[in-house]
Design an enzyme around this catalytic site. Structure first.
Site, PDB file in Angstrom:
ATOM      1  N   ILE A 148      43.594 -48.030 -16.394  1.00  0.00           N
ATOM      2  CA  ILE A 148      42.180 -48.176 -16.042  1.00  0.00           C
ATOM      3  C   ILE A 148      41.314 -47.975 -17.281  1.00  0.00           C
ATOM      4  O   ILE A 148      40.352 -48.738 -17.512  1.00  0.00           O
ATOM      5  CB  ILE A 148      41.794 -47.209 -14.914  1.00  0.00           C
ATOM      6  CG1 ILE A 148      42.437 -47.663 -13.603  1.00  0.00           C
ATOM      7  CG2 ILE A 148      40.275 -47.125 -14.756  1.00  0.00           C
ATOM      8  CD1 ILE A 148      42.198 -46.740 -12.430  1.00  0.00           C
ATOM      9  N   ARG A 169      46.521 -37.746 -22.861  1.00  0.00           N
ATOM     10  CA  ARG A 169      47.257 -36.478 -22.918  1.00  0.00           C
ATOM     11  C   ARG A 169      47.954 -36.298 -24.266  1.00  0.00           C
ATOM     12  O   ARG A 169      48.010 -35.202 -24.807  1.00  0.00           O
ATOM     13  CB  ARG A 169      48.273 -36.427 -21.777  1.00  0.00           C
ATOM     14  CG  ARG A 169      49.062 -35.125 -21.684  1.00  0.00           C
ATOM     15  CD  ARG A 169      49.870 -35.078 -20.413  1.00  0.00           C
ATOM     16  NE  ARG A 169      50.708 -36.256 -20.267  1.00  0.00           N
ATOM     17  CZ  ARG A 169      51.434 -36.523 -19.197  1.00  0.00           C
ATOM     18  NH1 ARG A 169      51.401 -35.697 -18.154  1.00  0.00           N
ATOM     19  NH2 ARG A 169      52.185 -37.607 -19.141  1.00  0.00           N
ATOM     20  N   ARG A 172      48.922 -41.735 -29.402  1.00  0.00           N
ATOM     21  CA  ARG A 172      49.727 -42.939 -29.548  1.00  0.00           C
ATOM     22  C   ARG A 172      48.864 -44.010 -30.203  1.00  0.00           C
ATOM     23  O   ARG A 172      47.684 -43.794 -30.462  1.00  0.00           O
ATOM     24  CB  ARG A 172      50.263 -43.421 -28.194  1.00  0.00           C
ATOM     25  CG  ARG A 172      49.229 -43.880 -27.199  1.00  0.00           C
ATOM     26  CD  ARG A 172      49.910 -44.319 -25.898  1.00  0.00           C
ATOM     27  NE  ARG A 172      49.009 -44.977 -24.970  1.00  0.00           N
ATOM     28  CZ  ARG A 172      48.243 -44.358 -24.088  1.00  0.00           C
ATOM     29  NH1 ARG A 172      48.274 -43.032 -24.013  1.00  0.00           N
ATOM     30  NH2 ARG A 172      47.455 -45.035 -23.272  1.00  0.00           N
ATOM     31  N   ARG A 228      38.227 -38.164 -10.633  1.00  0.00           N
ATOM     32  CA  ARG A 228      38.141 -37.440  -9.366  1.00  0.00           C
ATOM     33  C   ARG A 228      37.038 -36.404  -9.523  1.00  0.00           C
ATOM     34  O   ARG A 228      36.803 -35.884 -10.624  1.00  0.00           O
ATOM     35  CB  ARG A 228      39.473 -36.754  -9.013  1.00  0.00           C
ATOM     36  CG  ARG A 228      40.580 -37.703  -8.573  1.00  0.00           C
ATOM     37  CD  ARG A 228      40.272 -38.323  -7.214  1.00  0.00           C
ATOM     38  NE  ARG A 228      41.378 -39.116  -6.692  1.00  0.00           N
ATOM     39  CZ  ARG A 228      41.507 -40.423  -6.863  1.00  0.00           C
ATOM     40  NH1 ARG A 228      40.601 -41.077  -7.592  1.00  0.00           N
ATOM     41  NH2 ARG A 228      42.522 -41.075  -6.328  1.00  0.00           N
ATOM     42  N   ASP A 251      30.942 -41.795  -9.698  1.00  0.00           N
ATOM     43  CA  ASP A 251      31.511 -42.490  -8.541  1.00  0.00           C
ATOM     44  C   ASP A 251      32.295 -41.533  -7.669  1.00  0.00           C
ATOM     45  O   ASP A 251      32.639 -41.861  -6.538  1.00  0.00           O
ATOM     46  CB  ASP A 251      32.423 -43.635  -8.996  1.00  0.00           C
ATOM     47  CG  ASP A 251      32.932 -44.451  -7.819  1.00  0.00           C
ATOM     48  OD1 ASP A 251      32.107 -44.857  -6.968  1.00  0.00           O
ATOM     49  OD2 ASP A 251      34.154 -44.676  -7.719  1.00  0.00           O
ATOM     50  N   HIS A 275      32.207 -43.236  -4.227  1.00  0.00           N
ATOM     51  CA  HIS A 275      33.646 -43.433  -4.454  1.00  0.00           C
ATOM     52  C   HIS A 275      34.080 -44.843  -4.042  1.00  0.00           C
ATOM     53  O   HIS A 275      34.937 -45.026  -3.184  1.00  0.00           O
ATOM     54  CB  HIS A 275      34.466 -42.387  -3.697  1.00  0.00           C
ATOM     55  CG  HIS A 275      35.869 -42.248  -4.250  1.00  0.00           C
ATOM     56  ND1 HIS A 275      36.644 -41.127  -4.042  1.00  0.00           N
ATOM     57  CD2 HIS A 275      36.632 -43.089  -4.996  1.00  0.00           C
ATOM     58  CE1 HIS A 275      37.822 -41.272  -4.626  1.00  0.00           C
ATOM     59  NE2 HIS A 275      37.838 -42.474  -5.213  1.00  0.00           N
ATOM     60  N   GLY A 277      34.895 -47.177  -6.575  1.00  0.00           N
ATOM     61  CA  GLY A 277      35.454 -47.815  -7.753  1.00  0.00           C
ATOM     62  C   GLY A 277      36.522 -48.842  -7.423  1.00  0.00           C
ATOM     63  O   GLY A 277      36.572 -49.917  -8.026  1.00  0.00           O
TER      64      GLY A 277
END
Length: 311
Positions: A148, A169, A172, A228, A251, A275, A277
């Site tokens: 996303i 996280r 890269r 979230r 959202d 919410h 999306g």
């Protein structure tokens, strides 16, 4: 196979009977379509909440795959402990990228260009002209650079942003450039004009955008939460938006649904969407293709795609 979409509406499903698969429709209603103990592949009803998502899990003694139709799986993981070892939990990677990325851009542009104020002005028959911030020449920080996050960057490309910085996280390299690890986030926040959250909700990301995170954002910056609600500390956000230092487009919220009377509804500089999306016309065709592909793999004895957890 429990499906929240009638099997006859999904093109490409393995034929029932001949494939050894039998389909049952369940979209979260009070009555189960069959004995949960006989279910081998469970597609979780979409946007029906945690209680419905996990209700049949305790009785699913034969289940081998649990497939969500959402990018996040936090509404299902509380019930995973009831399952036998070896069950695959799969998310809906590939289903929500287009729709969520579209809304992300819509919320950014609406917030920067003052669209909510124009709507209120139209209601009041007021001509609210003036100069408003543009997305062009802005620095954008995407926190959570999965599929996303990458789709959001794809849609940012034509808007002449000064730069797009990516955080995930772990570090890269991508075709578009480096992805920074979360540990570098504190140093990156003060340089961003727009901060987009698109992370999953995990113990590590709960209240990621806390008081310290928000304090590091530059004056006048925009926070966009497409992740979230609990990824953001609501009390800390209300403090920073209340004094007008930053703005926000949300959202997702914490709590959710946002109850009447909650201060986020009227917080200055805060735009709230309910919410949605992933809830667009783009959802159903992609959801059907995912379910058909996963069940085709299942019927062939192959490993499912998008496995995020194995019990």
């Amino acid at each position: 196979m429990w499906l929240p979409i009638p099997a006859e509406e999904i093109e490409g499903l393995p034929a029932p009977g001949a494939s050894g698969l039998n389909y049952r429709f369940w979209d979260g209603g009070p009555d189960f379509p069959a004995d949960p103990a006989d279910c081998a592949f469970y597609v979780v009803p979409y946007m029906k909440g945690e209680e419905i998502a996990i209700r049949p899990l305790a009785g699913m003694r034969s289940v081998r795959v649990v497939q969500t139709l959402s990018a996040g799986v936090d509404h299902v993981t509380p019930g995973i402990g009831a399952l036998r070892p070896g069950v695959r939990l799969c998310n809906a990677k590939g289903v929500h990228e287009a729709s969520t990325a579209e809304l992300t851009l819509a919320l950014i542009l609406a917030s920067l260009r003052g669209i909510p104020g124009f709507v209120r002005g139209q209601d009041a028959e007021e001509w609210r002209s003036g100069f408003y911030p543009a997305l062009a020449d802005r620095s954008v920080l995407i926190v959570g650079y999965g599929s996303i996050g990458a789709a959001i960057e794809d849609r940012l490309a034509p808007f002449e942003c000064a730069r797009v910085v990516r955080v995930a996280r772990s570090a890269r390299t991508t075709e578009r450039g480096p992805v920074h690890p979360l540990g570098e986030l504190p140093a990156l926040l003060p340089e961003a004009d727009v901060v987009i959250l698109s992370t999953p909700l995990t113990p590590d990301t709960r209240h990621l955008a806390d008081a310290d995170f928000l304090a590091r954002m530059k004056d006048g910056a925009l926070l966009v939460n497409m992740a979230r609600g609990p990824v953001v500390d609501t009390a800390a956000l209300l403090k920073e938006t209340g004094n007008g230092r930053i703005t926000a487009a949300l959202d997702v919220t914490d709590p959710e649904p946002l109850p009447a009377g909650h201060p986020l509804w009227h917080a200055p500089g805060v735009l709230v969407s309910p919410h949605v999306g992933g809830s667009s016309s783009a959802f159903m065709p992609r959801a059907k293709r995912l379910v058909a592909a996963q069940l085709t793999r299942f019927a062939a004895g192959e490993e499912p795609a998008n496995v995020v957890l194995t019990t």
